[in-house]
Structures are given as C-alpha cells and as structure tokens.
Design an enzyme around this catalytic site. Structure first.
Site: not given
Ligand code: PEP
Length: 248
Positions: A9-11, A94, A96, A166, A172, A211, A232-233
């Site tokens: 997930n590149w966000k 998600h 966010e 999640e 993150g 994470s 993510g990251g």
C-alpha cells in the site's frame, strides 16, 4: 492450503520517476517466480502500473473506490474505471480513510460490493484503535466491521474478498502486534467468516498489516490464520518488499 498474498500500500507516495525505479526493482527481484503479490498505488499512477507490470507476476490495484457506479460525485473513482486500468485489487476501509474521510462500516461494505460487482477483489481492512484494544473491545470492533460487509454480500461473493487485519496502533508506528496477538484476531475473523460460509472461511485470505517488515514477516506469516501481509512503509523499498514476499 491458502496461497500467501503480499500487497503493498503505497498510500500517497510516489512520483513517475520514483515509481519507475521501484517497480523495475520489484519486477527484477521477482524474476520468473510465481509470487502472489501486488501494489496498490495512487490512482494517477495506475496507467504507469498497467504499462510497466502487464505480463509480469506483480498485480496492481487502487487504494479506494467510489460506492457509486457513475455520476455527479466529483473526485470519486468508480470501480469500472479501475477495471479500465486492469486493476485486480482495491483496498477498502483502510483506517486512514475511516479516520480522515468519515467512512462508516456500511460505506466500506458498499465499496466492497461495488468492487466485486465490477470484478475486482476488495481488500477489506478492519482494525481496532489503541483505546479499543485497551478496553478489550478488539474482537467486538473488528467483528462489527467484518459483519457489515458479510451482511451486504450475497451468496458466494464472500469467497471473493480478501480481509486485512490492521491494528490502527500498529500502522506506520513501528509497533507490531506480536504473532500470537495477531493470530488470535485472525482466528476470530475466520470463525466469523465460517459462521457465514464454511467455504469462505477456507478460501478467504486474511492479511496482517501494521509495521510488517522483513525481520518480523516470517514469524507473523507462520501463524495458521495469517495468509500474507498488507505492507505500507516497507513496500516503498524494493529490497524490503521483496524480502517480505520471499518470507511468504
Ligand atoms: C498500511 O497502511 O496498510 C500499513 C500496514 O502501513 P505500515 O506497514 O507502514 O504500518
């Protein structure tokens, strides 16, 4: 046995130049293997994915979809449009989007339905906040989030979703649920799927996200009900993303 799936997930990250380097690195690392992996990128970069990834083993998708099919919904992107860019997946719900865009459980369920109707695989995210975990509400919260989706889907459509657990406090932050903590919630989600359909419980991949990194991926994915990761990251570095795919 369910095949493992790893989705990046590149966000809201990326540029044409950076994406070109990142995608080339991932594709090169995957070689001719049979990895079950995908990247979910910002909508403006879907054409770049279609151009670069067609014919490779890396699939692609979006990070959100409209619950409407078409019409006066400025800024929204319809599921049929994602199909035009040959997306396989779309992330829905998600945390966010739930937190910053007020998406409710019902809206997330409608998005999952819109995605399925268009032939996409929705990756339905569920997860509790730290306050909810501390109040021992985790299973209630994630159960309610998943049930809203199950209630809206007919028949065997449930078998065609992917679920991502999640925990919001792990996204993150560098804090990861321990493999045992994650497994407990995944098992709970699988039994909720089983109440609806035995076949869905066997078929549906339940990913862990929060994470996940090369150094914790193996242990997490060894758990009986963890079928892969939503990353993510670590999906923004080809070497890290490939290491997680290899761990799967
Ligand atoms: C995510 O946003 O879906 C996620 C899991 O992020 P991270 O891996 O950076 O915690």
């Amino acid at each position: 046995m369910r095949p493992k799936l790893v989705v990046g997930n590149w966000k809201m990250n990326g540029s044409r130049a950076n994406n070109a380097t990142l995608l080339a690195g991932i594709v090169e690392g995957l070689g001719n293997g049979k990895a079950n992996a995908a990247v979910c990128v910002p909508a403006p970069y879907l054409q770049q994915c279609a151009d670069v990834l067609a014919g490779t083993t890396l699939a692609w998708g979006a990070q959100d979809v409209s619950l409407h099919a078409s019409g006066a919904y400025t800024g929204d992107v319809a599921a049929s449009m994602l199909v035009d860019f040959a997306c396989r997946y779309v992330i829905v719900g998600h945390s966010e989007r739930r937190a910053y865009h007020g998406e409710t459980d019902h809206m997330v369920a409608q998005k999952a339905l819109a995605a399925l109707d268009a032939g996409l695989t929705p990756i339905v995210c569920v997860g509790e906040t730290l306050a909810e975990r501390e109040a021992e509400q985790t299973n209630v919260v994630v159960g309610k989030q998943l049930s809203a989706v199950l209630e809206l889907l007919d028949g065997d459509a449930v078998e065609r979703i992917v679920v991502a657990y999640e925990p919001v406090w792990a996204i993150g932050t560098g804090k990861t649920a321990t493999p045992a903590m994650a497994q407990e919630v995944h098992a709970q989600l699988r039994s909720r799927l089983r109440e609806r359909s035995g076949l869905a419980a066997e078929k549906v991949a339940i990913l862990y996200g929060g994470s996940m990194k090369p150094d914790n991926a193996v242990e997490l994915m060894q758990q009986a009900d963890i079928d892969g990761g939503l990353i993510g990251g670590a999906a923004l570095k080809a070497a890290d993303f490939l290491a997680i795919i290899n761990a799967a």
